[in-house]
Scaffold this motif. Structure first.
Motif, short mmCIF file in Angstrom:
data_model
loop_
_atom_site.label_atom_id
_atom_site.label_comp_id
_atom_site.label_asym_id
_atom_site.label_seq_id
_atom_site.Cartn_x
_atom_site.Cartn_y
_atom_site.Cartn_z
N ARG A 11 0.83 -1.21 0.00
CA ARG A 11 0.00 0.00 0.00
C ARG A 11 0.85 1.25 0.00
O ARG A 11 0.50 2.25 -0.65
N SER A 12 2.00 1.22 0.67
CA SER A 12 2.90 2.38 0.68
C SER A 12 3.45 2.64 -0.71
O SER A 12 3.50 3.79 -1.16
N VAL A 13 3.87 1.58 -1.39
CA VAL A 13 4.39 1.74 -2.75
C VAL A 13 3.29 2.25 -3.68
O VAL A 13 3.50 3.18 -4.46
N GLU A 14 2.12 1.66 -3.59
CA GLU A 14 1.01 2.07 -4.46
C GLU A 14 0.60 3.51 -4.21
O GLU A 14 0.28 4.24 -5.16
N GLY A 44 17.22 -7.44 6.05
CA GLY A 44 18.57 -6.89 6.02
C GLY A 44 18.82 -6.07 4.77
O GLY A 44 19.95 -5.95 4.31
N LEU A 45 17.74 -5.51 4.23
CA LEU A 45 17.81 -4.73 2.99
C LEU A 45 16.98 -3.48 3.09
O LEU A 45 15.96 -3.45 3.79
N THR A 46 17.37 -2.45 2.36
CA THR A 46 16.54 -1.27 2.22
C THR A 46 15.54 -1.56 1.11
O THR A 46 15.93 -1.91 -0.01
N THR A 58 13.19 0.18 -3.96
CA THR A 58 14.56 -0.11 -4.42
C THR A 58 14.46 -1.34 -5.32
O THR A 58 13.37 -1.91 -5.50
N GLY A 59 15.58 -1.80 -5.84
CA GLY A 59 15.58 -3.03 -6.63
C GLY A 59 15.03 -4.20 -5.83
O GLY A 59 14.20 -4.98 -6.30
N VAL A 63 11.36 -6.53 -6.22
CA VAL A 63 11.24 -7.99 -6.15
C VAL A 63 10.22 -8.37 -5.08
O VAL A 63 9.33 -9.20 -5.33
N LEU A 64 10.34 -7.77 -3.90
CA LEU A 64 9.40 -8.07 -2.82
C LEU A 64 7.98 -7.67 -3.22
O LEU A 64 7.02 -8.39 -2.93
#
Length: 72
Positions: A11-14, A44-46, A58-59, A63-64
């Motif tokens: 929802r944040s991305v959208e 362990g990723l941004t 991010t890249g 993927v997520l």
């Protein structure tokens, strides 16, 4: 990882921002941000680029996002 965290991430991305997503989800922006930070810590990723104009994945976030949409 919790399904709720994936939902908040998608929802944040959208929405393009934590504020807009939090308003749509009827939760506070700090609570949403904390859940996203916990998700990032677990991986362990941004996952999101944060800026004055909102958030973008991010890249790793892209993927997520694809997997999270399938899961949800």
């Amino acid at each position: 990882m919790k399904l709720r965290q994936l939902e908040l991430f998608v929802r944040s991305v959208e929405a393009g921002s934590f504020t807009s997503a939090a308003d749509a989800l009827h939760i506070s922006q700090p609570a949403l941000g904390q859940q996203i930070q916990e998700l990032e810590a677990e991986f362990g990723l941004t996952l999101l680029h944060r800026g004055a104009r909102g958030v973008t994945p991010t890249g790793a976030g892209e993927v997520l996002l694809a997997h999270a949409r399938d899961i949800l």
